[in-house]
Write an enzyme that holds these catalytic residues in place. Sequence first.
Site, PDB file in Angstrom:
ATOM      1  N   GLU A 205       1.032  -1.288   0.039  1.00  0.00           N
ATOM      2  CA  GLU A 205      -0.176   0.040  -0.108  1.00  0.00           C
ATOM      3  C   GLU A 205       1.033   1.246  -0.091  1.00  0.00           C
ATOM      4  OE1 GLU A 205      -3.124  -0.431   2.949  1.00  0.00           O
ATOM      5  OE2 GLU A 205      -4.137  -1.903   1.710  1.00  0.00           O
ATOM      6  N   LYS A 332     -15.676  -1.833   1.883  1.00  0.00           N
ATOM      7  CA  LYS A 332     -14.886  -2.219   0.800  1.00  0.00           C
ATOM      8  C   LYS A 332     -16.133  -2.912  -0.065  1.00  0.00           C
ATOM      9  CE  LYS A 332     -10.634  -3.677   2.923  1.00  0.00           C
ATOM     10  NZ  LYS A 332      -9.969  -4.926   3.772  1.00  0.00           N
TER      11      LYS A 332
HETATM   12  P1  PGA Z   1      -6.559  -6.572   2.023  1.00  0.00           P
HETATM   13  O1  PGA Z   1      -6.364  -5.755   3.403  1.00  0.00           O
HETATM   14  O2  PGA Z   1      -7.038  -5.510   0.915  1.00  0.00           O
HETATM   15  O3  PGA Z   1      -5.190  -7.138   1.816  1.00  0.00           O
HETATM   16  O4  PGA Z   1      -7.601  -7.471   2.574  1.00  0.00           O
HETATM   17  C1  PGA Z   1      -6.637  -4.201   3.661  1.00  0.00           C
HETATM   18  C2  PGA Z   1      -6.993  -4.219   5.028  1.00  0.00           C
HETATM   19  O5  PGA Z   1      -7.048  -5.148   5.883  1.00  0.00           O
HETATM   20  O6  PGA Z   1      -7.394  -2.987   5.436  1.00  0.00           O
HETATM   21 ZN    ZN Z   2      -8.122  -4.088   7.448  1.00  0.00          ZN
END
Ligand code: PGA
Ligand code: ZN
Length: 422
Positions: A205, A332
């Site tokens: 990230e 998400k």
């Molecule tokens: P991931 O993690 O997109 O690899 O699932 C992001 C998060 O845990 O916020």
């Molecule tokens: Zn998370």
Amino acid sequence: MAYLKSLTLAEVLDARGDPTVGAYVTTDQGLRAAAFAPSGRSTGRHEAVEVRDGDEEWYGGRGVRRHLARVARDVAEALEGLPLDIARIDEILRRLDGAGAKPHLGANVTSAVSLAVAKAAALSHNVPLYQYLNPLARTLPVPQMNLINGGRHAFNETPIQEFLVLPLGAPSVQAALEWTMRVYRALSEIVRQRYGQHALNPGDEGGLTPDVPTVQIGLDLMSRAVEQCGLSDGMRFGLDMAATHLYEPSTQRYHIDRPYSRDELFDLYAEVAAQRRVISIEDPVQEDDLSGLALLTRRLDIQLVGDDLFVTSPVRVREAIRQKAGNALLWKFNQIGTLSEAWAAAELAKRHGYEIVVSERSGETEDAAIADLAVALGASQIKTGAPVRGERTAKYNRLLEIERELGSQAQHAGEALMGRYG
Ligand code: PGA
Ligand code: ZN
């Protein structure tokens, strides 16, 4: 209402170079929209599933071409010729799959299609996506910037997944980005001197990747950087513990620098909340421990965010509300697989006073739509990585564009958050 004329699904790459799904829609007016599904690595057990081809040679068995060859025609035939009505199309996707976790079509397919349809609908109305989804949208979210990456997002010895800064005092997105970029540069120098330059390699990230064995050491590094920049008044800290991945079920212990019982972990959270300006902790307990989250919510007066715990699911959010567990939803949309379902989860959470933190996945693409989605939802925060690397900056740059578009109408979520948690 415009109609969906054609739908094409294709394998595209995410920022880790892993295959994911692209959806390409044309409308009867000759407009074109494309959307890409992001991909998680630190995924929760209750998430909708990404379907891949285990038996395929491409990309070590992670390809999606065979899967798309199996389902693309059915999906296209079900949707072509329909009006660009997001709720209706999402409903058809859900029925076509037939199961909540999307094991047949895959949430990677349904997410890409759902978002492409929303983009095409906005285009056909000749307005930006955020405005199409919510004509009254005015609030710009505060970025939660992930400056140190660990856990499954980096090749280092840092058990904690994310050390975040929240520029609550910044009066605009522009200022928030400027502040965090300054802190990122200062932190880079601190990290370089102490750990060597290999620790400047970005994680998934975009954050730095020093070996940080404890919560306190990571927070110390970030505090020094913030102090050097003279930004202590307006900056607060956050953690994504991603505790599911620290948890050992057989011993019921969380493994950081040593094994922690849940009580010890809560004492640690209380300490960093009281002494180190931590105002937000995501997934502080493992994904099935809603009652533990409820306990912590009673104990601490900070933002407690459910990611693997809530998986953007209306069903799990309802249960969290019932138990008074947490006070913020990590949003998400590919965790549930359609915009409509994710929207319902956010509306439900908001009605019960939960904050919304719209989030990227660790495997992002250049698709910047979550910036629009965050503004449309009136989310108080957006989490989309460090202010570096194209798949991260695409979202921040889109927020800047929206801020310019809104001009004097723009409102900022930082002040209210500072009042509530600062
Ligand atoms: P991931 O993690 O997109 O690899 O699932 C992001 C998060 O845990 O916020
Ligand atoms: Zn998370």
